[in-house]
Enzyme design. Sequence first.
Site, PDB file in Angstrom:
ATOM      1  CB  CYS A  74      -1.279   0.207   1.331  1.00  0.00           C
ATOM      2  SG  CYS A  74      -1.985   1.594   1.445  1.00  0.00           S
ATOM      3  CG  HIS A 151      -2.342  -1.769  -9.342  1.00  0.00           C
ATOM      4  ND1 HIS A 151      -3.159  -1.573  -8.593  1.00  0.00           N
ATOM      5  CD2 HIS A 151      -1.491  -2.484  -8.251  1.00  0.00           C
ATOM      6  CE1 HIS A 151      -3.014  -0.915  -7.773  1.00  0.00           C
ATOM      7  NE2 HIS A 151      -2.270  -1.476  -7.460  1.00  0.00           N
ATOM      8  CD  GLU A 200      -6.972   0.361  -1.971  1.00  0.00           C
ATOM      9  OE1 GLU A 200      -5.929  -0.214  -1.169  1.00  0.00           O
ATOM     10  OE2 GLU A 200      -7.040   1.917  -2.046  1.00  0.00           O
ATOM     11  CB  CYS A 209      -4.833   3.408  -5.129  1.00  0.00           C
ATOM     12  SG  CYS A 209      -4.216   1.674  -4.682  1.00  0.00           S
ATOM     13  N   GLY A 212      -1.257   1.822  -6.884  1.00  0.00           N
ATOM     14  CA  GLY A 212      -2.181   2.651  -8.563  1.00  0.00           C
ATOM     15  C   GLY A 212      -1.288   3.772  -9.059  1.00  0.00           C
TER      16      GLY A 212
END
Length: 270
Positions: A74, A151, A200, A209, A212
């Site tokens: 994260c 992703h 997410e 994110c 991301g």
Amino acid sequence: MRIPFTKMHGLGNDFVVLDARIDALPPLGPATAAAISDRRTGIGCDQLIVLQPSDVADFQMRIFNADGGEVEACGNASRAVALLHGSKASVETGGGIIAVEPMGDGARIDMGTPRFEWDAIPLAYAMDTLTMPVAWENLENPCAVNVGNPHVIFFVEDGTAIPLERLGPEIECDALFPERINVNVAQVTGPASIDLRVWERGSGLTRACGTGACATAVAAIRRGLVSGRQVTVTLPGGPLDIEWTEAGRILMTGPATTSFIGSFEWTDYA
């Protein structure tokens, strides 16, 4: 047993951080993580972050999404943790060891090197991850990138026109993605700028994110949609600066802040 916590956020992506580097926590499972994360009956957050000792880095960061599932990485939480720690550090995550460095009101994070192999995403079967021959309604031919977590990135003309709240969970749980997937809808707005919305995995629509943003910047660079190797990615919560260095490392720079501190009774959520 009363447990102290710090509530933090990065661009509105919010976290409850439990520091167990000195005093260990009781066993933490998905149900307890989900109960703490619940915005109506718990403290409320997108991710629950647990810091604990590590044998291979300065400390370890465990990450639980709001549904209680543990995930590998994260980016926004990494910046928050850097700010909380207060100095440069190596941090063990499920996606590998990252380097964090607080800077002013935020941090710079070395997120490591991206992976593009189909089985590193992972996908259910082999295919080109730069231009995937798949589609969900008008979302088609995405890129797939693993930046510590998986992703899929769709480049579109107008990101705000995509019903991500409907298509996001469908794509996240598609059989093509055996470990589920984070879904990114990106609109290139300039030679070094991208607008991004993210569904997410395990948390839903989010204001920001970090992984991301990293995955999207790398995908845009690989496709030649931006010039150079530095991109500003703007999410609903604000911008992140992403650099994919010539050495292949992803550097993410952006803000983080502490919202408040408090404590709770462990048995209320166990």
